[in-house]
Design an enzyme around this catalytic site. Structure first.
Site, short mmCIF file in Angstrom:
data_model
loop_
_atom_site.label_atom_id
_atom_site.label_comp_id
_atom_site.label_asym_id
_atom_site.label_seq_id
_atom_site.Cartn_x
_atom_site.Cartn_y
_atom_site.Cartn_z
N ASN A 91 0.79 -1.22 0.00
CA ASN A 91 0.00 0.00 0.00
C ASN A 91 0.83 1.28 0.00
O ASN A 91 0.33 2.34 -0.34
CB ASN A 91 -0.91 -0.03 1.23
CG ASN A 91 -1.62 1.27 1.49
OD1 ASN A 91 -2.47 1.68 0.72
ND2 ASN A 91 -1.26 1.93 2.59
N TYR A 157 2.75 9.68 -11.50
CA TYR A 157 1.81 8.96 -10.64
C TYR A 157 0.87 8.09 -11.48
O TYR A 157 0.68 6.90 -11.19
CB TYR A 157 1.01 9.95 -9.80
CG TYR A 157 0.11 9.30 -8.78
CD1 TYR A 157 0.60 8.96 -7.52
CD2 TYR A 157 -1.22 9.04 -9.06
CE1 TYR A 157 -0.22 8.36 -6.57
CE2 TYR A 157 -2.05 8.43 -8.13
CZ TYR A 157 -1.53 8.10 -6.89
OH TYR A 157 -2.36 7.50 -5.96
#
Length: 251
Positions: A91, A157
């Site tokens: 994560n 990203y």
């Protein structure tokens, strides 16, 4: 609440805050031994203590997920501490540079890829064999809505989160016959202190308007999906993308 994870060990990276914290807390409530890993050791220890205070089992460790040797050491520490590894939630991530491609610093681009993309490869590389040894289990990777659609100004990203989709599918196929399932979760904008502390109310209102459901998501709502994917309830689910976004990508 049913103890879905009794006697099972699950590793959570980026576990010191936000979605990672919410997953660690839910895993603890459902009976797991939780390895809370984060670059911020003090914050990871605080989350582990919350799990313990609620009656669960957890310990914390520090890790720079962009460093393959650190990821290897993290997995080894988890197995040494708890005896086994049955699941992992990869994560940890960062936002990285925001600019036109021509203005993005190359070193910053590489740093984002190390943390958001390469770290997941390192995780799977060292986690999957240990999960196989434990009789099988599940790996969940945090992608994003921006792993499914594009957005202006955040090329690194968006690229990293799209690449995670392919990595998840390839890993799912690689380990399907060995009892390890691999899936990705794709959150929309989530109501966390990170947003509240860094954005003006007008900006938050703008993000909220992008979600047809009419609000931002909560970390606990993503945790419900992640824990489902980590559990045996999703035993026939692998190589899939689970979107938790209030309709964002449906627009």
């Amino acid at each position: 609440m049913a103890h879905e994870f009794t006697d099972k060990t699950v590793l959570v990276t980026g576990g010191a805050s936000g979605i990672g914290e919410a997953v660690a807390l839910q895993l603890g409530r459902e009976g797991a031994h939780v390895a809370v890993a984060d670059i911020d050791l003090a914050a990871a220890e605080a989350v582990a203590q919350k799990v313990v205070d609620a009656g669960g089992s957890a310990q914390a460790t520090t890790v720079d997920v962009g460093d393959p040797e650190a990821v290897k050491a993290m997995v080894e520490w988890t197995v040494k501490t708890f005896g086994h590894l049955h699941g992992a939630f990869n994560n940890a991530g960062i936002g990285g540079p925001s600019a036109l491609p021509e203005d993005i610093d190359i070193a910053e681009y590489h740093k984002l890829m190390d943390v958001n993309l390469h770290s997941v490869f390192y995780g799977i590389k060292y986690q999957a064999p240990e999960i196989v040894k434990s009789g099988g289990g599940s790996i969940v990777n945090t992608s994003s809505i921006l792993g499914l659609v594009g957005e202006v100004g955040v090329l690194p990203y968006v690229t990293s989160k799209h690449a995670l989709v392919g990595m998840t599918k390839a890993s799912a196929l690689a380990y399907a016959s060995q009892g390890v399932r691999v899936n990705s979760v794709h959150p929309g904008y989530i109501n966390t202190p990170l947003l509240e502390n860094n954005l003006e109310p007008e900006a938050i209102a703008g993000l909220t308007s992008l979600h047809p459901i009419g609000r931002l998501g909560e970390a606990e709502e993503v945790a419900e999906v992640v824990c489902f994917l980590l559990s045996d309830r999703s035993s026939f689910v692998t190589g899939s993308q689970y979107v938790v976004d209030g309709g964002y990508v449906t627009r």
